[in-house]
Write a protein that holds these residues in place. Structure first.
Motif, PDB file in Angstrom:
ATOM      1  N   LEU A  20       0.830  -1.205   0.000  1.00 23.59           N
ATOM      2  CA  LEU A  20       0.000   0.000   0.000  1.00 23.59           C
ATOM      3  C   LEU A  20       0.863   1.252   0.000  1.00 23.59           C
ATOM      4  O   LEU A  20       0.590   2.223  -0.728  1.00 23.59           O
ATOM      5  CB  LEU A  20      -0.938  -0.001   1.212  1.00 23.59           C
ATOM      6  CG  LEU A  20      -2.170  -0.902   1.123  1.00 23.59           C
ATOM      7  CD1 LEU A  20      -2.867  -0.982   2.478  1.00 23.59           C
ATOM      8  CD2 LEU A  20      -3.138  -0.406   0.058  1.00 23.59           C
ATOM      9  N   ILE A  21       1.917   1.239   0.803  1.00 23.52           N
ATOM     10  CA  ILE A  21       2.836   2.377   0.856  1.00 23.52           C
ATOM     11  C   ILE A  21       3.524   2.562  -0.495  1.00 23.52           C
ATOM     12  O   ILE A  21       3.626   3.679  -1.022  1.00 23.52           O
ATOM     13  CB  ILE A  21       3.876   2.182   1.973  1.00 23.52           C
ATOM     14  CG1 ILE A  21       3.194   2.234   3.347  1.00 23.52           C
ATOM     15  CG2 ILE A  21       4.970   3.246   1.884  1.00 23.52           C
ATOM     16  CD1 ILE A  21       4.098   1.857   4.496  1.00 23.52           C
ATOM     17  N   ALA A  22       4.002   1.451  -1.076  1.00 19.33           N
ATOM     18  CA  ALA A  22       4.677   1.521  -2.368  1.00 19.33           C
ATOM     19  C   ALA A  22       3.721   2.011  -3.457  1.00 19.33           C
ATOM     20  O   ALA A  22       4.091   2.841  -4.295  1.00 19.33           O
ATOM     21  CB  ALA A  22       5.238   0.156  -2.736  1.00 19.33           C
ATOM     22  N   CYS A  26       3.972   5.350  -5.756  1.00 14.84           N
ATOM     23  CA  CYS A  26       3.901   5.318  -7.230  1.00 14.84           C
ATOM     24  C   CYS A  26       2.895   6.337  -7.760  1.00 14.84           C
ATOM     25  O   CYS A  26       3.189   7.098  -8.684  1.00 14.84           O
ATOM     26  CB  CYS A  26       3.511   3.918  -7.700  1.00 14.84           C
ATOM     27  SG  CYS A  26       4.783   2.656  -7.456  1.00 14.84           S
ATOM     28  N   VAL A  27       1.703   6.345  -7.169  1.00 12.04           N
ATOM     29  CA  VAL A  27       0.662   7.273  -7.611  1.00 12.04           C
ATOM     30  C   VAL A  27       1.106   8.716  -7.372  1.00 12.04           C
ATOM     31  O   VAL A  27       0.902   9.594  -8.228  1.00 12.04           O
ATOM     32  CB  VAL A  27      -0.668   6.984  -6.888  1.00 12.04           C
ATOM     33  CG1 VAL A  27      -1.705   8.052  -7.220  1.00 12.04           C
ATOM     34  CG2 VAL A  27      -1.195   5.602  -7.275  1.00 12.04           C
ATOM     35  N   LEU A 116       9.931   1.522 -13.270  1.00  5.54           N
ATOM     36  CA  LEU A 116      10.477   0.377 -12.536  1.00  5.54           C
ATOM     37  C   LEU A 116       9.850   0.241 -11.152  1.00  5.54           C
ATOM     38  O   LEU A 116       9.580  -0.882 -10.693  1.00  5.54           O
ATOM     39  CB  LEU A 116      11.995   0.503 -12.410  1.00  5.54           C
ATOM     40  CG  LEU A 116      12.800   0.223 -13.682  1.00  5.54           C
ATOM     41  CD1 LEU A 116      14.286   0.435 -13.419  1.00  5.54           C
ATOM     42  CD2 LEU A 116      12.549  -1.196 -14.173  1.00  5.54           C
ATOM     43  N   LEU A 117       9.601   1.369 -10.480  1.00  2.56           N
ATOM     44  CA  LEU A 117       8.965   1.308  -9.169  1.00  2.56           C
ATOM     45  C   LEU A 117       7.560   0.734  -9.281  1.00  2.56           C
ATOM     46  O   LEU A 117       7.158  -0.129  -8.480  1.00  2.56           O
ATOM     47  CB  LEU A 117       8.920   2.702  -8.541  1.00  2.56           C
ATOM     48  CG  LEU A 117       8.275   2.790  -7.146  1.00  2.56           C
ATOM     49  CD1 LEU A 117       9.002   1.886  -6.149  1.00  2.56           C
ATOM     50  CD2 LEU A 117       8.266   4.227  -6.639  1.00  2.56           C
ATOM     51  N   CYS A 118       6.813   1.189 -10.270  1.00  2.00           N
ATOM     52  CA  CYS A 118       5.466   0.646 -10.491  1.00  2.00           C
ATOM     53  C   CYS A 118       5.535  -0.827 -10.874  1.00  2.00           C
ATOM     54  O   CYS A 118       4.723  -1.644 -10.417  1.00  2.00           O
ATOM     55  CB  CYS A 118       4.751   1.433 -11.589  1.00  2.00           C
ATOM     56  SG  CYS A 118       4.331   3.140 -11.148  1.00  2.00           S
ATOM     57  N   ALA A 119       6.520  -1.178 -11.708  1.00  2.00           N
ATOM     58  CA  ALA A 119       6.650  -2.560 -12.163  1.00  2.00           C
ATOM     59  C   ALA A 119       7.008  -3.500 -11.024  1.00  2.00           C
ATOM     60  O   ALA A 119       6.431  -4.590 -10.900  1.00  2.00           O
ATOM     61  CB  ALA A 119       7.700  -2.644 -13.273  1.00  2.00           C
ATOM     62  N   VAL A 120       7.947  -3.100 -10.185  1.00  2.00           N
ATOM     63  CA  VAL A 120       8.341  -3.940  -9.044  1.00  2.00           C
ATOM     64  C   VAL A 120       7.181  -4.081  -8.069  1.00  2.00           C
ATOM     65  O   VAL A 120       6.926  -5.168  -7.532  1.00  2.00           O
ATOM     66  CB  VAL A 120       9.589  -3.356  -8.348  1.00  2.00           C
ATOM     67  CG1 VAL A 120       9.858  -4.080  -7.036  1.00  2.00           C
ATOM     68  CG2 VAL A 120      10.806  -3.473  -9.257  1.00  2.00           C
ATOM     69  N   THR A 121       6.459  -2.993  -7.829  1.00  3.26           N
ATOM     70  CA  THR A 121       5.290  -3.056  -6.949  1.00  3.26           C
ATOM     71  C   THR A 121       4.249  -4.022  -7.516  1.00  3.26           C
ATOM     72  O   THR A 121       3.703  -4.859  -6.797  1.00  3.26           O
ATOM     73  CB  THR A 121       4.667  -1.659  -6.780  1.00  3.26           C
ATOM     74  OG1 THR A 121       5.646  -0.757  -6.256  1.00  3.26           O
ATOM     75  CG2 THR A 121       3.476  -1.712  -5.828  1.00  3.26           C
ATOM     76  N   GLY A 122       3.996  -3.915  -8.820  1.00  2.25           N
ATOM     77  CA  GLY A 122       3.048  -4.835  -9.450  1.00  2.25           C
ATOM     78  C   GLY A 122       3.523  -6.278  -9.375  1.00  2.25           C
ATOM     79  O   GLY A 122       2.730  -7.194  -9.126  1.00  2.25           O
TER      80      GLY A 122
END
Length: 240
Positions: A20-22, A26-27, A116-122
């Motif tokens: 949730l934090i990540a 991202c958003v 990359l941050l969004c991708a790793v979170t996903g």
């Protein structure tokens, strides 16, 4: 509220809170980029991140159905099917790297980190849901079958991501455009070697998913340093 209660149970609370934090970060970064550039170019990342949460939601509901029933039932099978259908959306964000444009060098590295941050979170969202489903399969059929299940999901997801990126199908097209999906898959089956991308991409991405999950799974079984040092202390005390 039900989903929130399931997600914040003792077993899953820490990873869900971290995700949730990540996701919030991202958003916020996407919004900051839009505000600073006045360009909506990467706003699609918020939608893709939302889709990456759906497999976890379906996995949590499927696990609850499985635990609440004497045997797995139609509700569990439906939720498990929905999970498998939407699971490729979680790692799919890595393919959004295709939108990077080196012509805008001033934003290239910012955009790279953002994607990359969004991708790793996903990816971690998907792997958490995969871990939950593997736990159910292991209880049903044993550990060996659960790892065969992981191999199968990785292979199917590699192909699913190929369908999404190159044939532009969405998960819900299976329900709303079944004929187009059928013909798209049929054309691939008829000639999978039509080009290198259609054959190699699903294999490589499937291997990427399996190996990434295997490494993350191994990390979850790493004992803390204090626990590993404890036997040595005991051995010293016994020697004294």
């Amino acid at each position: 509220m039900k989903i929130l209660k399931l997600a914040l149970k003792h077993e899953t609370a820490m990873p869900v809170l971290a995700l949730l934090i990540a996701s919030g970060a991202c958003v916020a970064l996407v919004m900051a980029r839009i505000a600073s550039t006045g360009n909506l170019r990467y706003s699609f990342l918020t939608w893709n991140l939302f889709l990456a949460w759906l497999p976890l939601i379906f996995a949590l509901l499927a696990c609850e159905r499985y635990q609440g029933a004497a045997r797995w039932n139609l509700a569990f099978v439906s939720l498990a099917g929905a999970w498998l259908l939407f699971f490729p959306n979680a790692p799919y964000i890595f393919t959004d790297l295709i939108h990077l444009n080196s012509r805008h060098l001033g934003h290239f590295w910012v955009d790279l980190v953002l994607i990359l941050l969004c991708a790793v979170t996903g990816l971690v969202l998907g792997f958490l849901s995969l871990y939950l489903m593997q736990s159910v399969v292991e209880r049903m059929f044993g550990r060996a079958v659960s790892w065969l299940f992981i191999c199968g999901v990785a292979a199917l997801s590699g192909f699913g991501i190929y369908l999404g990126r190159f044939m532009r199908f969405n998960s819900w097209d299976v329900l709303f455009k079944p004929r187009q999906v059928y013909h798209g898959i049929g054309s691939w089956v008829a000639d999978p070697l039509a080009n290198s991308t259609s054959f190699v991409f699903p294999i490589l991405f499937g291997a990427f998913l399996f190996l990434s999950y295997l490494m993350l799974f191994a990390l979850t079984h790493l004992r803390p340093a204090q626990a590993m040092a404890l036997p040595r202390r005991n051995e010293q005390a016994a020697a004294i």
